[in-house]
Design an enzyme around this catalytic site. Structure first.
Site, mmCIF file in Angstrom:
data_model
loop_
_atom_site.group_PDB
_atom_site.id
_atom_site.type_symbol
_atom_site.label_atom_id
_atom_site.label_comp_id
_atom_site.label_asym_id
_atom_site.label_seq_id
_atom_site.Cartn_x
_atom_site.Cartn_y
_atom_site.Cartn_z
ATOM 1 N N THR A 78 8.874 -11.003 2.793
ATOM 2 C CA THR A 78 10.113 -11.453 2.151
ATOM 3 C C THR A 78 11.205 -11.900 3.127
ATOM 4 O O THR A 78 11.760 -12.985 2.982
ATOM 5 C CB THR A 78 10.663 -10.321 1.250
ATOM 6 O OG1 THR A 78 9.708 -10.075 0.220
ATOM 7 C CG2 THR A 78 11.997 -10.693 0.623
ATOM 8 N N TYR A 102 -0.958 -12.210 -6.092
ATOM 9 C CA TYR A 102 -0.570 -13.255 -5.138
ATOM 10 C C TYR A 102 -1.321 -14.566 -5.281
ATOM 11 O O TYR A 102 -0.804 -15.618 -4.921
ATOM 12 C CB TYR A 102 -0.715 -12.751 -3.695
ATOM 13 C CG TYR A 102 0.427 -11.843 -3.340
ATOM 14 C CD1 TYR A 102 1.694 -12.382 -3.158
ATOM 15 C CD2 TYR A 102 0.275 -10.481 -3.237
ATOM 16 C CE1 TYR A 102 2.767 -11.573 -2.871
ATOM 17 C CE2 TYR A 102 1.338 -9.651 -2.956
ATOM 18 C CZ TYR A 102 2.588 -10.204 -2.771
ATOM 19 O OH TYR A 102 3.648 -9.409 -2.501
ATOM 20 N N GLY A 135 7.389 -6.926 -4.164
ATOM 21 C CA GLY A 135 6.341 -7.555 -3.370
ATOM 22 C C GLY A 135 6.459 -7.391 -1.876
ATOM 23 O O GLY A 135 7.131 -6.502 -1.371
ATOM 24 N N SER A 136 5.815 -8.322 -1.209
ATOM 25 C CA SER A 136 5.425 -8.238 0.190
ATOM 26 C C SER A 136 6.568 -8.113 1.188
ATOM 27 O O SER A 136 7.680 -8.584 0.973
ATOM 28 C CB SER A 136 4.624 -9.489 0.502
ATOM 29 O OG SER A 136 4.659 -9.811 1.859
ATOM 30 N N THR A 137 6.250 -7.536 2.332
ATOM 31 C CA THR A 137 7.208 -7.425 3.424
ATOM 32 C C THR A 137 7.347 -8.742 4.202
ATOM 33 O O THR A 137 8.053 -8.791 5.200
ATOM 34 C CB THR A 137 6.821 -6.271 4.372
ATOM 35 O OG1 THR A 137 5.461 -6.419 4.758
ATOM 36 C CG2 THR A 137 6.998 -4.929 3.686
#
Lengths: 386, 146
Positions: B73, A366, B69-71
């Site tokens: 989103t 990230y 990837g990340s929640t």
């Protein structure tokens, strides 16, 4: 989707307009994936805890919910704070932090402020149905604890917390939990975080089954976090270790793996930066460090002095416990900065090209421009091991 | 005109220049960097790991294989739709819970969702080039290209 009388009444406005929209959201979400019904959840975990100044829609929805007096109806925990007070830049970048926390706490969420909510604050059991957000926590709950949750988005998580239900599809169902890709290891020196990163990259959104290796709980956390950042993995199995993988036959549901891949020592080493000399900052703890992890890593710093700034990012409750420990003073004397915030958020508002080295595969993904190092590489860069 | 029939995930129709990648997309890493706050850069992909780095998704038909990837989103995509700088429509190889949430949230709370079609075949990628005008119909699951 089949709804019961209560759910239909909520959609028709029986519990107010905001609640009707929350239920409609979950119905639309479920119908996109062919869900047949709503099922009750045991707990929720909310990921949307960064008060980004530049976001509006999220707060607008939360304002509607809080104005309607909506409250969570199942135990609900919260992701980490972004470290708004750490710099002038962060103070601006997270200008909405105070109001966001007020709203999240006013709907009844537990102020644990950690992505490792399963370290004491919100611990599901095998088979429990959940509606969690936070990719690394989803991963741990599914894979290591044997609970069942989809990768729920920010806001979908809150809709579930206030209605107490989630549409039944995906990782809630047996079919989606079976292994798809077999991962063989040709590794001499394990680096679980790098392994997770590489598996995530290669399996993307399938369910990997890693051959037996005696990973610790800490390694499983860090490996899962990396897998869900470099990939979209929601569930992995480790043969003979995780609860749904007692043997090949069970974990693959009696079928052959669709693909077999091998991760070698060279693959792991290939992720390590070749430029390890004098970074501007070394960061440990993404997902946040537990108490055990801080103790394990911390003993390398006892009686030493760091030669470059070094951060530990810890679960807030674990940090409170560590403060009562003699090791805490030793870490402070060694010059370690111990935080209880999210390093992804805390460091993301920097525009410059700071050289950040981390042993976290997730943070590495990230943070634009960050470098990856094994735990030993990072300790060496901090100047505490040879 | 060539039509490709996939699965309709979120209804509605949209047209725009295609933006095509064979790499999975991490929407959080793409749109929450400090540089996304530069005026006009909100909808530019700022994920340095990605081949679409620096590309603007606004008004495009975004064609990609899977979400990673990340929640965050769903919230990230909701914001793009809320501000009118999202892709006009999405074609994805494998529809996932996070990307789809963005469109559902934008639709239910603000009436601004975008159509999503799931299409897994590589023949679409062979037929499409960046900038070609593509149309998606999420109601019947169809993609048409010139």
């Amino acid at each position: 989707m089949k709804l019961d009388d209560r759910q239909r009444d909520v959609i028709n406005g029986g519990a107010g307009a905001a609640m009707a929209k929350a239920m409609k959201t979950l119905v639309g979400y479920g119908e996109a994936f062919g869900a047949a019904r709503m099922v009750p959840v045991k707990s929720c975990h909310l990921a949307g805890t960064f008060g980004f100044v530049s976001y509006g829609a999220y707060y607008a929805v939360l304002e509607m919910m809080t104005a309607a007096g909506l409250r969570v109806v199942v135990p609900t925990t919260l992701n980490p704070r972004p470290g708004a007070a750490l710099s002038l830049m962060n103070r601006y970048a997270f200008l909405k932090q105070k109001r966001l926390e007020e709203m999240l706490e006013s709907i009844g969420a537990t102020p644990n402020y950690s992505c490792v909510c399963y370290d004491g604050a919100n611990v599901p059991g095998p088979g429990d149905r959940l509606a969690w957000a936070e990719s690394s926590a989803v991963q741990y709950a599914n894979s290591v604890l044997g609970a069942r949750t989809n990768r729920n988005s920010v806001l979908i998580d809150i809709c579930s917390a206030i209605t107490g239900c989630t549409p039944e599809f995906g990782y809630l169902l047996d079919e989606r939990r079976r292994g798809q890709v077999l991962v063989r290891l040709a590794v001499k020196e394990m680096d679980a975080s790098a392994l997770g990163y590489l598996i995530g990259q290669r399996v993307v959104n399938r369910v990997p089954v890693i051959e037996h290796y005696g990973f610790t709980a800490i390694q499983l956390k860090n490996m899962g976090g990396a897998m869900a950042a470099a990939g979209g993995v929601a569930l992995f199995h480790v043969l003979g270790l995780t609860p749904e993988a007692p043997d090949m036959k069970t974990v693959f549901g009696g079928t052959e793996p669709a693909e077999t891949l091998t991760i070698t020592q060279e693959d792991l080493d290939g992720l390590r930066s070749r430029d390890l000399a004098r970074p501007d900052l070394v960061v440990f703890g993404c997902p946040q460090m537990t108490y055990d992890e801080a103790v394990m890593l911390g003993h390398h710093f006892a009686g030493k002095k760091v030669t470059v700034p070094t951060w530990f990012c810890m679960v807030p409750a674990a940090l409170r416990r560590l403060r009562e420990d003699v090791l805490y003073g030793m870490l402070v004397d060694a010059g370690v900065a111990i935080h209880d915030v999210c390093p992804v958020a805390a460091l993301s508002s920097q525009m410059g090209r700071k050289k950040i080295l981390t042993s976290s595969g997730k943070l590495f993904y990230y943070l634009a421009g960050a470098a990856y190092g094994s735990e030993h590489d990072c300790l060496k860069a901090s100047g505490v091991v040879a | 005109m060539t039509a490709f029939r996939g699965a309709g995930i979120i209804g509605g129709t949209a047209s725009g220049p295609a933006l095509v990648t064979r790499m999975p997309v991490n929407f959080t890493a793409s749109f929450t960097q400090a540089t996304n706050q530069v005026p006009g850069w909100r909808s530019r992909i700022r994920d340095r790991h990605h081949e679409l780095f620096r590309k603007d998704v606004r008004g495009t038909i975004l064609v990609y294989p899977a979400t990673i990837g990340s929640t965050y989103t769903g919230m990230v995509l909701l914001e793009l739709m809320y501000r009118g700088c999202a892709p006009a429509g999405i074609v994805v190889g494998h529809a996932d819970s996070l990307m789809v949430s963005g469109s559902v949230l934008a639709d239910v709370w603000f009436g601004r969702g975008i159509p999503v079609v799931e299409y897994g075949g590589s023949d679409l990628l062979d037929a499409l080039r960046d900038g070609m005008l593509a149309t998606v119909n999420g109601t019947i699951g169809e993609i048409t290209v010139p």
